[in-house]
Design a protein around this motif. Sequence first.
Motif, PDB file in Angstrom:
ATOM      1  N   TYR A 294       0.837  -1.198   0.000  1.00 41.18           N
ATOM      2  CA  TYR A 294       0.000   0.000   0.000  1.00 41.18           C
ATOM      3  C   TYR A 294       0.871   1.246   0.000  1.00 41.18           C
ATOM      4  CZ  TYR A 294      -4.009  -2.853   1.322  1.00 41.18           C
ATOM      5  OH  TYR A 294      -5.008  -3.787   1.340  1.00 41.18           O
ATOM      6  N   CYS A 295       0.321   2.290  -0.545  1.00 36.67           N
ATOM      7  CA  CYS A 295       0.964   3.601  -0.488  1.00 36.67           C
ATOM      8  C   CYS A 295      -0.048   4.533   0.185  1.00 36.67           C
ATOM      9  CB  CYS A 295       1.305   4.075  -1.891  1.00 36.67           C
ATOM     10  SG  CYS A 295       2.155   5.634  -1.898  1.00 36.67           S
ATOM     11  N   PRO A 296      -0.049   4.587   1.523  1.00 32.84           N
ATOM     12  CA  PRO A 296      -1.107   5.288   2.250  1.00 32.84           C
ATOM     13  C   PRO A 296      -1.173   6.788   1.978  1.00 32.84           C
ATOM     14  CG  PRO A 296       0.619   4.552   3.752  1.00 32.84           C
ATOM     15  CD  PRO A 296       0.942   4.013   2.400  1.00 32.84           C
ATOM     16  N   SER A 297      -0.095   7.402   1.557  1.00 31.82           N
ATOM     17  CA  SER A 297      -0.128   8.845   1.322  1.00 31.82           C
ATOM     18  C   SER A 297      -0.755   9.206  -0.018  1.00 31.82           C
ATOM     19  CB  SER A 297       1.294   9.421   1.388  1.00 31.82           C
ATOM     20  OG  SER A 297       2.088   8.862   0.363  1.00 31.82           O
ATOM     21  N   VAL A 298      -0.875   8.222  -0.930  1.00 29.80           N
ATOM     22  CA  VAL A 298      -1.390   8.511  -2.264  1.00 29.80           C
ATOM     23  C   VAL A 298      -2.788   7.941  -2.484  1.00 29.80           C
ATOM     24  CG1 VAL A 298      -0.974   8.197  -4.736  1.00 29.80           C
ATOM     25  CG2 VAL A 298       0.934   8.643  -3.202  1.00 29.80           C
ATOM     26  N   ARG A 299      -2.994   6.696  -2.069  1.00 29.08           N
ATOM     27  CA  ARG A 299      -4.293   6.049  -2.287  1.00 29.08           C
ATOM     28  C   ARG A 299      -4.524   4.981  -1.229  1.00 29.08           C
ATOM     29  NH1 ARG A 299      -2.478   2.798  -7.759  1.00 29.08           N
ATOM     30  NH2 ARG A 299      -3.260   0.861  -6.954  1.00 29.08           N
ATOM     31  N   SER A 300      -5.788   4.562  -1.107  1.00 26.08           N
ATOM     32  CA  SER A 300      -6.117   3.626  -0.034  1.00 26.08           C
ATOM     33  C   SER A 300      -6.148   2.170  -0.479  1.00 26.08           C
ATOM     34  CB  SER A 300      -7.471   3.992   0.576  1.00 26.08           C
ATOM     35  OG  SER A 300      -8.478   3.897  -0.407  1.00 26.08           O
ATOM     36  N   ASP A 301      -6.165   1.892  -1.783  1.00 23.29           N
ATOM     37  CA  ASP A 301      -6.185   0.504  -2.226  1.00 23.29           C
ATOM     38  C   ASP A 301      -4.777   0.001  -2.500  1.00 23.29           C
ATOM     39  OD1 ASP A 301      -6.090   2.290  -4.371  1.00 23.29           O
ATOM     40  OD2 ASP A 301      -6.891   0.822  -5.776  1.00 23.29           O
ATOM     41  N   ALA A 302      -4.646  -1.312  -2.558  1.00 21.37           N
ATOM     42  CA  ALA A 302      -3.331  -1.928  -2.757  1.00 21.37           C
ATOM     43  C   ALA A 302      -2.816  -1.648  -4.162  1.00 21.37           C
ATOM     44  CB  ALA A 302      -3.430  -3.433  -2.531  1.00 21.37           C
ATOM     45  N   LEU A 303      -1.502  -1.584  -4.271  1.00 24.57           N
ATOM     46  CA  LEU A 303      -0.876  -1.381  -5.573  1.00 24.57           C
ATOM     47  C   LEU A 303      -0.943  -2.673  -6.376  1.00 24.57           C
ATOM     48  CD1 LEU A 303       2.368   0.451  -4.395  1.00 24.57           C
ATOM     49  CD2 LEU A 303       0.248   1.478  -5.199  1.00 24.57           C
ATOM     50  N   SER A 304      -1.089  -2.541  -7.669  1.00 24.28           N
ATOM     51  CA  SER A 304      -1.067  -3.709  -8.540  1.00 24.28           C
ATOM     52  C   SER A 304       0.360  -4.239  -8.612  1.00 24.28           C
ATOM     53  CB  SER A 304      -1.528  -3.316  -9.941  1.00 24.28           C
ATOM     54  OG  SER A 304      -1.193  -4.327 -10.872  1.00 24.28           O
ATOM     55  N   PRO A 305       0.538  -5.559  -8.588  1.00 27.59           N
ATOM     56  CA  PRO A 305       1.889  -6.112  -8.662  1.00 27.59           C
ATOM     57  C   PRO A 305       2.582  -5.798  -9.990  1.00 27.59           C
ATOM     58  CG  PRO A 305       0.260  -7.865  -8.364  1.00 27.59           C
ATOM     59  CD  PRO A 305      -0.476  -6.584  -8.412  1.00 27.59           C
ATOM     60  N   TRP A 306       1.809  -5.394 -10.989  1.00 24.34           N
ATOM     61  CA  TRP A 306       2.366  -5.171 -12.327  1.00 24.34           C
ATOM     62  C   TRP A 306       2.677  -3.714 -12.621  1.00 24.34           C
ATOM     63  CZ3 TRP A 306       3.960  -9.621 -13.045  1.00 24.34           C
ATOM     64  CH2 TRP A 306       3.205 -10.729 -12.690  1.00 24.34           C
ATOM     65  N   GLU A 307       2.373  -2.807 -11.699  1.00 22.32           N
ATOM     66  CA  GLU A 307       2.729  -1.412 -11.938  1.00 22.32           C
ATOM     67  C   GLU A 307       4.134  -1.142 -11.406  1.00 22.32           C
ATOM     68  OE1 GLU A 307       0.439   1.653  -9.680  1.00 22.32           O
ATOM     69  OE2 GLU A 307      -0.567  -0.086  -8.811  1.00 22.32           O
ATOM     70  N   THR A 308       4.721  -0.071 -11.881  1.00 24.20           N
ATOM     71  CA  THR A 308       6.080   0.244 -11.436  1.00 24.20           C
ATOM     72  C   THR A 308       6.021   0.989 -10.116  1.00 24.20           C
ATOM     73  OG1 THR A 308       6.107   2.301 -12.708  1.00 24.20           O
ATOM     74  CG2 THR A 308       6.990   0.327 -13.786  1.00 24.20           C
ATOM     75  N   ILE A 309       7.041   0.796  -9.314  1.00 27.66           N
ATOM     76  CA  ILE A 309       7.080   1.397  -7.981  1.00 27.66           C
ATOM     77  C   ILE A 309       7.183   2.919  -8.069  1.00 27.66           C
ATOM     78  CG2 ILE A 309       9.570   1.228  -7.598  1.00 27.66           C
ATOM     79  CD1 ILE A 309       6.848   0.379  -5.017  1.00 27.66           C
ATOM     80  N   GLY A 310       7.816   3.418  -9.107  1.00 29.32           N
ATOM     81  CA  GLY A 310       7.975   4.860  -9.257  1.00 29.32           C
ATOM     82  C   GLY A 310       6.740   5.574  -9.750  1.00 29.32           C
ATOM     83  N   SER A 311       5.728   4.839 -10.198  1.00 29.51           N
ATOM     84  CA  SER A 311       4.520   5.459 -10.748  1.00 29.51           C
ATOM     85  C   SER A 311       3.691   6.180  -9.688  1.00 29.51           C
ATOM     86  CB  SER A 311       3.654   4.412 -11.449  1.00 29.51           C
ATOM     87  OG  SER A 311       3.133   3.483 -10.510  1.00 29.51           O
ATOM     88  N   GLN A 312       3.933   5.905  -8.420  1.00 28.86           N
ATOM     89  CA  GLN A 312       3.161   6.517  -7.343  1.00 28.86           C
ATOM     90  C   GLN A 312       3.727   7.865  -6.905  1.00 28.86           C
ATOM     91  OE1 GLN A 312       0.223   5.190  -6.421  1.00 28.86           O
ATOM     92  NE2 GLN A 312       0.780   3.846  -8.104  1.00 28.86           N
ATOM     93  N   GLY A 313       4.982   8.114  -7.219  1.00 25.27           N
ATOM     94  CA  GLY A 313       5.611   9.351  -6.778  1.00 25.27           C
ATOM     95  C   GLY A 313       5.843   9.386  -5.280  1.00 25.27           C
ATOM     96  N   ALA A 314       5.833   8.230  -4.656  1.00 21.28           N
ATOM     97  CA  ALA A 314       6.007   8.149  -3.199  1.00 21.28           C
ATOM     98  C   ALA A 314       7.183   7.230  -2.888  1.00 21.28           C
ATOM     99  CB  ALA A 314       4.741   7.615  -2.552  1.00 21.28           C
ATOM    100  N   ARG A 315       7.628   7.327  -1.649  1.00 26.07           N
ATOM    101  CA  ARG A 315       8.748   6.477  -1.220  1.00 26.07           C
ATOM    102  C   ARG A 315       8.433   5.697   0.055  1.00 26.07           C
ATOM    103  NH1 ARG A 315      11.395  10.900  -3.720  1.00 26.07           N
ATOM    104  NH2 ARG A 315      12.898  10.159  -5.252  1.00 26.07           N
TER     105      ARG A 315
END
Length: 132
Positions: free
Chosen positions: A69-90
């Motif tokens: 999860y990326c709690p600062s950007v969205r509340s749902d789980a990240l897709s395993p197939w998206e890139t980690i950098g696509s969220q703009g979060a760390r």
Amino acid sequence: MLYKQKKNQGPKGNRLLVSITVLGSAGPIRFVVNEEELVADVIDTALKAYAREGRRPVLGSDMNAFFLYCPSVRSDALSPWETIGSQGARNFVLCKKTRTEGMEEVERSTRKGTGNWKAWIHKSLSIKISSH
């Protein structure tokens, strides 16, 4: 002066220092990833680092049993197939997938090897109907 390039250089792109908090653990795991890495690969790396550090609780190594999860950007789980950098979060949170009561009951009955497939289907349907 000439500089030699490293032979083991990964794919081009920015590198990010990610911080992954594991629910129930004392503190976050931090490591560097390429922003083009898939979320599934980041989960796998996090599980390996967690185990290598001897952290508790023991999580296992099945990356399919976890959500990132990326709690600062969205509340749902990240897709395993998206890139980690696509969220703009760390900063991320690693959570173990929960199992429903119906799934556990069906697994328990199929592991025992008792009963036939009709009973298994009836039991799993009755669990789904009663949970609604």
